[in-house]
Design a protein around this motif. Structure first.
Motif: not given
Length: 80
Positions: A31-35, A40-47
């Motif tokens: 599940i973690g890999l899928l999420l 991954i496109s928006e690599f920020t802490d807001q994602n």
């Protein structure tokens, strides 16, 4: 005779617990890999999706370690 039966039962339960926790750890890792891959496109802490994915990756390792420790403790208790 009763003590030996109780020790065997505890060892069997420890083995089952290890198997269940191992399966849960692999499920959470997937599940973690899928999420992570989806978000991954928006690599920020807001994602939020990415942060939950990273949390699942870390949690899967922790679940696996706890399951392994329980299994090892059960084996150690059985040997003594």
């Amino acid at each position: 005779m009763k003590m030996i039966t109780l020790q065997r039962k505890a060892a069997t339960e420890g083995g089952r617990l290890f198997s269940v926790m191992n399966a849960i750890a692999w499920l959470v890792l997937g599940i973690g890999l899928l999420l992570c891959l989806i978000n991954i496109s928006e690599f920020t802490d807001q994602n939020l999706g990415l942060m939950i994915g990273i949390g699942c990756l870390i949690a899967s390792v922790q679940i696996y370690v706890v399951g392994t420790v329980v299994h090892l403790l059960q084996n150690n208790a059985k040997q003594q």
